[in-house]
Design an enzyme around this catalytic site. Structure first.
Site, mmCIF file in Angstrom:
data_model
loop_
_atom_site.group_PDB
_atom_site.id
_atom_site.type_symbol
_atom_site.label_atom_id
_atom_site.label_comp_id
_atom_site.label_asym_id
_atom_site.label_seq_id
_atom_site.Cartn_x
_atom_site.Cartn_y
_atom_site.Cartn_z
ATOM 1 N N ARG A 30 -1.261 16.673 -1.199
ATOM 2 C CA ARG A 30 -2.524 17.468 -1.115
ATOM 3 C C ARG A 30 -2.274 18.887 -0.303
ATOM 4 O O ARG A 30 -1.309 18.967 0.490
ATOM 5 C CB ARG A 30 -3.448 16.600 -0.106
ATOM 6 C CG ARG A 30 -3.915 15.455 -0.729
ATOM 7 C CD ARG A 30 -4.908 14.625 -0.234
ATOM 8 N NE ARG A 30 -4.958 13.296 -0.714
ATOM 9 C CZ ARG A 30 -5.773 13.071 -2.028
ATOM 10 N NH1 ARG A 30 -6.570 14.133 -2.481
ATOM 11 N NH2 ARG A 30 -5.945 11.874 -2.302
ATOM 12 N N ASP A 31 -2.985 19.614 -0.765
ATOM 13 C CA ASP A 31 -2.867 21.135 -0.369
ATOM 14 C C ASP A 31 -3.320 21.188 1.186
ATOM 15 O O ASP A 31 -4.303 20.585 1.781
ATOM 16 C CB ASP A 31 -3.732 22.063 -1.014
ATOM 17 C CG ASP A 31 -3.190 23.780 -0.950
ATOM 18 O OD1 ASP A 31 -2.678 24.221 -1.808
ATOM 19 O OD2 ASP A 31 -3.415 23.978 0.295
ATOM 20 N N ILE A 32 -2.390 21.920 1.919
ATOM 21 C CA ILE A 32 -2.661 22.165 3.425
ATOM 22 C C ILE A 32 -3.984 22.821 3.716
ATOM 23 O O ILE A 32 -4.546 22.486 4.735
ATOM 24 C CB ILE A 32 -1.321 22.581 4.156
ATOM 25 C CG1 ILE A 32 -1.324 22.161 5.444
ATOM 26 C CG2 ILE A 32 -1.398 24.227 4.017
ATOM 27 C CD1 ILE A 32 0.033 22.446 6.316
ATOM 28 N N ASN A 88 -0.429 29.998 -10.438
ATOM 29 C CA ASN A 88 -0.506 31.278 -10.160
ATOM 30 C C ASN A 88 0.998 31.990 -10.286
ATOM 31 O O ASN A 88 2.057 31.195 -10.101
ATOM 32 C CB ASN A 88 -0.773 31.543 -8.604
ATOM 33 C CG ASN A 88 -2.132 31.412 -8.304
ATOM 34 O OD1 ASN A 88 -3.208 31.750 -9.108
ATOM 35 N ND2 ASN A 88 -2.715 30.676 -7.194
ATOM 36 N N VAL A 97 3.699 30.747 -2.780
ATOM 37 C CA VAL A 97 5.083 29.870 -2.680
ATOM 38 C C VAL A 97 5.599 30.288 -3.752
ATOM 39 O O VAL A 97 5.150 30.028 -4.863
ATOM 40 C CB VAL A 97 4.544 28.538 -2.284
ATOM 41 C CG1 VAL A 97 5.710 27.737 -2.521
ATOM 42 C CG2 VAL A 97 3.719 28.437 -0.981
ATOM 43 N N HIS A 101 4.392 25.659 -9.005
ATOM 44 C CA HIS A 101 3.311 24.453 -8.667
ATOM 45 C C HIS A 101 1.954 24.751 -9.455
ATOM 46 O O HIS A 101 1.823 25.797 -9.751
ATOM 47 C CB HIS A 101 3.093 24.447 -7.205
ATOM 48 C CG HIS A 101 2.706 25.909 -6.685
ATOM 49 N ND1 HIS A 101 3.736 26.881 -6.548
ATOM 50 C CD2 HIS A 101 1.429 26.279 -6.544
ATOM 51 C CE1 HIS A 101 2.774 28.018 -5.863
ATOM 52 N NE2 HIS A 101 1.655 27.563 -5.955
ATOM 53 N N MET A 102 1.508 23.523 -9.783
ATOM 54 C CA MET A 102 0.222 23.614 -10.423
ATOM 55 C C MET A 102 -0.806 23.055 -9.544
ATOM 56 O O MET A 102 -0.557 21.881 -8.873
ATOM 57 C CB MET A 102 0.301 22.789 -11.625
ATOM 58 C CG MET A 102 -0.884 22.968 -12.602
ATOM 59 S SD MET A 102 -0.733 21.942 -14.143
ATOM 60 C CE MET A 102 -0.547 20.466 -13.526
ATOM 61 N N HIS A 103 -1.874 23.855 -9.201
ATOM 62 C CA HIS A 103 -3.074 23.518 -8.443
ATOM 63 C C HIS A 103 -3.930 22.522 -9.358
ATOM 64 O O HIS A 103 -4.381 22.783 -10.480
ATOM 65 C CB HIS A 103 -3.916 24.635 -7.890
ATOM 66 C CG HIS A 103 -3.063 25.593 -7.084
ATOM 67 N ND1 HIS A 103 -3.500 25.475 -5.796
ATOM 68 C CD2 HIS A 103 -2.455 26.545 -7.323
ATOM 69 C CE1 HIS A 103 -2.509 26.569 -5.346
ATOM 70 N NE2 HIS A 103 -2.141 27.074 -6.118
HETATM 71 P P1 5GP Z 1 -0.120 29.822 -4.276
HETATM 72 O O1 5GP Z 1 -1.119 30.664 -3.773
HETATM 73 O O2 5GP Z 1 1.277 30.281 -4.024
HETATM 74 O O3 5GP Z 1 -0.345 29.398 -5.798
HETATM 75 O O4 5GP Z 1 -0.389 28.447 -3.582
HETATM 76 C C1 5GP Z 1 0.450 27.797 -2.660
HETATM 77 C C2 5GP Z 1 -0.388 26.758 -1.850
HETATM 78 O O5 5GP Z 1 0.337 25.995 -1.158
HETATM 79 C C3 5GP Z 1 -1.683 27.169 -1.090
HETATM 80 O O6 5GP Z 1 -3.002 26.773 -1.353
HETATM 81 C C4 5GP Z 1 -0.995 26.675 0.350
HETATM 82 O O7 5GP Z 1 -2.368 26.221 1.137
HETATM 83 C C5 5GP Z 1 -0.289 25.642 0.172
HETATM 84 N N1 5GP Z 1 0.678 25.325 1.071
HETATM 85 C C6 5GP Z 1 1.644 26.278 1.743
HETATM 86 N N2 5GP Z 1 2.374 25.792 2.576
HETATM 87 C C7 5GP Z 1 1.939 24.297 2.565
HETATM 88 C C8 5GP Z 1 2.436 23.372 3.255
HETATM 89 O O8 5GP Z 1 3.331 23.217 4.024
HETATM 90 N N3 5GP Z 1 2.188 21.908 2.907
HETATM 91 C C9 5GP Z 1 0.925 21.804 1.964
HETATM 92 N N4 5GP Z 1 0.541 20.450 1.848
HETATM 93 N N5 5GP Z 1 0.775 22.789 1.463
HETATM 94 C C10 5GP Z 1 0.836 24.015 1.637
#
Ligand code: 5GP
Ligand code: ZN
Length: 115
Positions: A30-32, A88, A97, A101-103
């Site tokens: 799960r996203d933080i 992204n 990050v 990764h896929m949301h």
């Molecule tokens: P991006 O913008 O790179 O596509 O999304 C990265 C996602 O990773 C963000 O939605 C952010 O909230 C999530 N995220 C970043 N650090 C952590 C973490 O330490 N743990 C979790 N569970 N999610 C994270």
């Protein structure tokens, strides 16, 4: 593994998450900072920075990430209400990050605007 990479550290279990799924190839957690009731990240164990860094040999893995998202959506109860899958890639997308990764987003109407 890249010690500076938060998702590599999650894969290595150095950083705790709410784990949703794992196998030898991917993990899902799960996203933080969730932006929807269901906001799960599906992440390959191997460090690949972004879609730009994928090659032909990754095709199967990327396909299985999508199929895993489908299974998780079913388990989350959002398969029929609908969901969005997002990769992204690079600065204009807001990628933070630098580990592929896929949301998986769902659980509320997400709106029609993508950008
Ligand atoms: P991006 O913008 O790179 O596509 O999304 C990265 C996602 O990773 C963000 O939605 C952010 O909230 C999530 N995220 C970043 N650090 C952590 C973490 O330490 N743990 C979790 N569970 N999610 C994270
Ligand atoms: Zn990484």
């Amino acid at each position: 593994m890249n010690q500076q990479c938060i998702f590599c550290r999650i894969v290595a279990r150095e950083v705790q998450t709410k784990l949703v799924f794992e196998d030898e190839e991917v993990i899902a957690f799960r996203d933080i900072s969730p932006v929807a009731p269901t906001h799960i990240l599906i992440v390959p164990r191997v460090h690949i920075a972004s879609v730009n860094d994928l090659d032909q040999s990754d095709a199967g893995m990327v396909g299985r990430m999508v199929l895993r998202a489908k299974e998780i959506a079913k388990e989350e109860g959002i398969a029929s209400s609908g969901y969005r899958l997002v990769f992204n890639n690079g600065p204009d997308s807001g990628q933070v990050v630098k580990h592929l990764h896929m949301h998986l987003l769902g659980g509320r109407p997400l709106g029609g605007k993508l950008g």
